[in-house]
Design an enzyme around this catalytic site. Structure first.
Site, PDB file in Angstrom:
ATOM      1  N   GLU A   7      -7.395   3.390  -7.432  1.00  0.00           N
ATOM      2  CA  GLU A   7      -8.339   3.180  -6.335  1.00  0.00           C
ATOM      3  C   GLU A   7      -9.771   3.379  -6.805  1.00  0.00           C
ATOM      4  OE1 GLU A   7      -9.363   1.700  -3.830  1.00  0.00           O
ATOM      5  OE2 GLU A   7      -8.441   2.657  -2.085  1.00  0.00           O
ATOM      6  N   CYS A  39      -9.977   9.193   0.210  1.00  0.00           N
ATOM      7  CA  CYS A  39      -9.202   9.599  -0.972  1.00  0.00           C
ATOM      8  C   CYS A  39      -9.855   9.071  -2.247  1.00  0.00           C
ATOM      9  CB  CYS A  39      -7.771   9.069  -0.889  1.00  0.00           C
ATOM     10  SG  CYS A  39      -6.780   9.733   0.452  1.00  0.00           S
ATOM     11  N   GLY A  40     -10.114   7.777  -2.280  1.00  0.00           N
ATOM     12  CA  GLY A  40     -10.667   7.181  -3.487  1.00  0.00           C
ATOM     13  C   GLY A  40      -9.818   7.512  -4.697  1.00  0.00           C
ATOM     14  N   ARG A  98       0.860  -1.182   0.000  1.00  0.00           N
ATOM     15  CA  ARG A  98       0.000   0.000   0.000  1.00  0.00           C
ATOM     16  C   ARG A  98       0.896   1.232   0.000  1.00  0.00           C
ATOM     17  NH1 ARG A  98      -3.791   2.224   4.900  1.00  0.00           N
ATOM     18  NH2 ARG A  98      -4.672   3.977   3.751  1.00  0.00           N
ATOM     19  N   HIS A  99       0.451   2.279  -0.640  1.00  0.00           N
ATOM     20  CA  HIS A  99       1.199   3.535  -0.691  1.00  0.00           C
ATOM     21  C   HIS A  99       1.481   4.072   0.713  1.00  0.00           C
ATOM     22  CE1 HIS A  99      -2.406   5.729   0.472  1.00  0.00           C
ATOM     23  NE2 HIS A  99      -3.052   5.026  -0.449  1.00  0.00           N
ATOM     24  N   GLY A 100       2.418   5.006   0.800  1.00  0.00           N
ATOM     25  CA  GLY A 100       2.716   5.676   2.063  1.00  0.00           C
ATOM     26  C   GLY A 100       1.590   6.618   2.473  1.00  0.00           C
TER      27      GLY A 100
END
Length: 182
Positions: free
Chosen positions: A88, A21-22, A8-10
């Site tokens: 996402e 965020c989506g 997963r991203h930071g």
């Protein structure tokens, strides 16, 4: 038997602000950039010690995932490319609203709702399952997917049955590495 890895991203600005965020492009925070570097160093160490092998990084086009993948690629030397199917889920009218909002929690229980301009859970599942089916066809190639928490739910549901409650509650930490075996 094939496998893949997922990161997963930071941490992002909207993660800190508790906003959904989506598909909205919320950038990494300084901490998020540090998390990406730490994940990259851990992956490099595991590669150097022969614990894992990765042929290519596939990343979401959103900057939070792309920047995380770029850091991992830079430190490990693994080539990367954008995979559009890793973007996402678009939560439509819910984007930028509180992540823990009661109305949003109820809305997510309707898997065929597109959230007034977004993407339904069913369409998202189709997109991710199709990607995983494509990856499964290449058992000799190992990918690292760098994407989002929502994507991690669908990947987990591909590999094991989950109740709706388990699916809704599942998540991984920012910059966390997971292994999945087909």
């Amino acid at each position: 038997m094939g496998k893949l890895y997922f990161v997963r991203h930071g941490q992002t600005v909207w993660n800190v602000e508790n906003k959904i965020c989506g598909a909205t492009d919320s950038p990494l925070t300084d901490k998020g950039h540090e998390q990406a570097k730490e994940a990259a160093m851990k992956i490099k160490e595991d590669i150097d010690n022969g614990k894992i092998h990765i042929d290519e990084i596939l990343t979401s086009p959103l900057s939070r995932a792309y920047d995380t993948a770029e850091e991992i690629s830079k430190i490990t030397g693994i080539p990367m490319r954008v995979e559009q199917r890793l973007i996402e889920q678009n939560f439509g009218k819910w984007e930028s609203t509180p992540r823990d909002g009661g109305d949003f929690k109820l809305a997510k229980q309707n898997f065929i709702d597109s959230y007034e301009g977004g993407e339904s859970m069913f369409r998202m599942a189709q997109r991710i399952y199709n990607l995983l089916d494509d990856i499964k066809k290449e058992p000799d190639k190992v990918y690292l997917l760098v994407a989002h928490n929502g994507i991690s739910r669908f990947i987990m549901s591909y590999f094991r049955d989950m109740t709706n409650e388990e699916f809704a509650a599942y998540g991984i930490k920012n910059a966390e590495l997971k292994e999945f075996v087909f």
